[in-house]
Design an enzyme around this catalytic site. Structure first.
Site, PDB file in Angstrom:
ATOM      1  N   PRO A  98       0.850  -1.256   0.147  1.00 43.24           N
ATOM      2  CA  PRO A  98      -0.019  -0.044   0.125  1.00 43.24           C
ATOM      3  C   PRO A  98       0.797   1.296  -0.135  1.00 43.24           C
ATOM      4  O   PRO A  98       1.867   1.278   0.794  1.00 43.24           O
ATOM      5  CB  PRO A  98      -0.890  -0.009   1.401  1.00 43.24           C
ATOM      6  CG  PRO A  98      -0.738  -1.660   1.382  1.00 43.24           C
ATOM      7  CD  PRO A  98       0.430  -2.194   1.122  1.00 43.24           C
ATOM      8  N   CYS A  99       0.312   2.277  -0.763  1.00 45.65           N
ATOM      9  CA  CYS A  99       1.172   3.579  -0.981  1.00 45.65           C
ATOM     10  C   CYS A  99       0.701   4.806  -0.493  1.00 45.65           C
ATOM     11  O   CYS A  99       1.204   5.788  -0.524  1.00 45.65           O
ATOM     12  CB  CYS A  99       1.232   3.712  -2.463  1.00 45.65           C
ATOM     13  SG  CYS A  99      -0.121   3.929  -3.502  1.00 45.65           S
ATOM     14  N   GLN A 100      -0.596   4.692   0.147  1.00 46.00           N
ATOM     15  CA  GLN A 100      -1.168   5.962   0.771  1.00 46.00           C
ATOM     16  C   GLN A 100      -0.212   6.822   1.503  1.00 46.00           C
ATOM     17  O   GLN A 100      -0.440   8.117   1.169  1.00 46.00           O
ATOM     18  CB  GLN A 100      -2.675   5.668   1.317  1.00 46.00           C
ATOM     19  CG  GLN A 100      -3.720   4.911   0.529  1.00 46.00           C
ATOM     20  CD  GLN A 100      -3.646   3.539   0.365  1.00 46.00           C
ATOM     21  OE1 GLN A 100      -2.500   2.936   0.775  1.00 46.00           O
ATOM     22  NE2 GLN A 100      -4.670   2.840   0.168  1.00 46.00           N
TER      23      GLN A 100
END
Length: 516
Positions: free
Chosen positions: A81-83
């Protein structure tokens, strides 16, 4: 899986384990290349799509699993995940990146220690996990306190609105007053009750600012997820009785590139040739402008003298609105006679023109005729441009799509050159949005929030290029080109086979990667 007839292709068939696998962008690319792939994915909607597509899947949080559970996996892939990193350089995102880099440096130091004792390496990892867990628990407490203060702040705001109305202020005057609450110290308030409310509101806002700062310092629980693939590689490389992965492929948004560069240093220490590359998707035949940060690694005994993997060669031109190359590309899409007029001959440019939305959807309709056929259109984005939320981005049908996001279903389709919405089909269908990500038009999108699934996925055609390069380094230029052409044709024509049952943690029996 699909049962498309394939020519003998892959020099070797690999067993791939895909972490944070999503709906299967990398998986379907691996499938048409002839490899066997298993994904780990927690999202119920994405798992429903994977099930319908016949993608072998374990459902659950990656942190519940370990590399040791899948001893027969030969290749590790994934996109954590990159948020928390998408705002790199601005506050929380920058701090999250710095924190992850520090953790990677600690793991690297443990790996490079003279004795290289597995117990010490594992102890370092456990300490990092404990720190992340403490931060996560504290962040939950701070978040709960923040919500309480936000509730109090909202009450004070309502009380001020009520008091202003009692004092005879008009709705417009009340609205104007409340807008200035971001800087309440500049307000002149003659009414004592309102002044008290304003002071209390200001005090609550100051406390909220401190809590927000503390949350940014603590980071996000997803920060630790980006460390998981690295630890899996370290475990397979250093744990007694384990064999290292033969290759590693990771991809994410451009903001994650500093993390991949730190990863590369550790992987080089573990005997891998590595490469990091910022890839423009339209330059690899994806009908969409999107940038992805990719880490590639291949186990190689010659790593000391030859530590770097070559970049994946671009096969198509990049899209630049208004540029000469873009005008040439559009000419190729409409009339080859215009090439000479534009001063370019076919032999002078080894790259193909980028693929437009129109071309991609036309190809898809030849496979699935019930797709909508529209007149010339313009896509109006759900997002603003240039920092102005009201200035919606626009992209015509004869150009690549703008980046497909989880909000793709909100994009409007209008008649080209106007703001008049198309009478029918004024939104992309899920199948069309998937095609613009280069999923097969027959991909069986299922479960909740399909738009988000599509927007979060790695474009399969981009994955084809990366997997081919990393897993088949022995092919020469002509062989690689032919291999990609066959795989691209197979990808477009791919059809789902029999749905598979999703496995849960602990359901190891009979699985080819577990050996149980």
């Amino acid at each position: 899986m699909s049962h498309i007839e394939r020519e003998p292709t892959s020099p070797a068939v690999f067993r791939i384990l895909d972490l944070f696998a999503g709906p299967g962008g990398l998986d379907v690319a691996a499938d048409v290349l002839g490899h066997r792939i298993t994904g780990i994915e927690w999202d119920t909607g994405a798992c429903a799509t994977r099930c319908a597509a016949g993608m072998d899947t374990f459902q659950g949080d990656v942190r519940q699993y370990r590399a040791a559970f899948f001893p027969h996996a030969q290749v590790l892939t994934g996109g954590p995940p990159c948020q928390t990193f998408t705002v790199a350089g601005h506050g929380a995102g920058r701090r999250a990146l710095d924190q992850v880099v520090q953790y990677i440096e600690r793991l690297h130091e443990a790996v490079r220690a003279k004795n290289q004792d597995w117990r010490e390496i594992f102890r370092t990892w456990r300490k990092i996990l404990e720190e992340l867990r403490r931060r996560e628990l504290e962040a939950k407490k701070v978040t709960a306190e923040k919500r309480q203060l936000e509730d109090l702040t909202a009450r004070k705001r309502r009380a001020m609105r009520k008091r202003l109305a009692q004092l005879g202020q008009s709705p417009e005057e009340i609205k104007s007053f409340l807008k200035t609450l971001k800087a309440p110290q500049t307000l002149e308030v003659p009414d004592d009750e309102l002044k008290t409310l304003l002071e209390e509101f200001s005090s609550l806002n100051d406390a909220l600012d401190k809590l927000r700062d503390r949350l940014e310092e603590l980071g996000d629980e997803r920060t630790g997820l980006v460390l998981q693939p690295l630890w899996w590689v370290i475990e397979r490389s250093k744990r007694p009785g384990s064999e290292p992965y033969e290759a590693v492929v990771l991809e994410q948004v451009p903001a994650v590139m500093p993390v991949w560069k730190e990863y590369a240093k550790v992987l080089t220490s573990l005997g891998y040739r590595t490469g990091t590359q910022l890839m423009h998707t339209e330059a690899f035949g994806v009908p969409q402008t999107r940038r992805r940060a990719v880490l590639m690694a291949r186990l190689d005994p010659t790593v000391v003298s030859n530590p770097l993997l070559p970049d994946v060669s671009e096969t198509h031109e990049r899209y630049q609105p208004g540029s000469l190359s873009t005008r040439r590309a559009k000419a190729r899409h409409t009339d080859t006679l215009l090439w000479g007029v534009l001063g370019e001959d076919a032999e002078e440019s080894p790259k193909e023109a980028w693929v437009s939305m129109e071309m991609a959807l036309k190809t898809a309709r030849s496979i699935k005729p019930d797709l909508p056929e529209r007149p010339a259109f313009t896509v109006i984005s759900n997002y603003g441009t240039g920092g102005d939320p009201e200035a919606r981005g626009r992209r015509d049908h004869d150009a690549p799509s703008a980046t497909i996001t989880g909000k793709v279903s909100r994009n409007r389709l209008v008649h080209k050159g106007t703001d008049k919405e198309l009478d029918d089909f004024n939104r992309f269908t899920p199948a069309e949005a998937g095609v613009l990500q280069t999923f097969p038009v027959t991909y069986p999108w299922s479960g909740n929030d399909v738009s988000q699934q599509i927007g979060n996925a790695v474009p399969p055609r981009l994955a084809l290029h990366v997997l081919r390069q990393v897993l088949e380094p022995g092919l020469n230029k002509d062989e690689a080109k032919a291999r990609l052409e066959r795989a691209t044709t197979a990808l477009e024509a791919w059809k789902p086979g029999k749905p598979v049952k999703i496995r849960l943690h602990g359901n190891w029996e009979g699985h080819p990667l577990t050996g149980r």
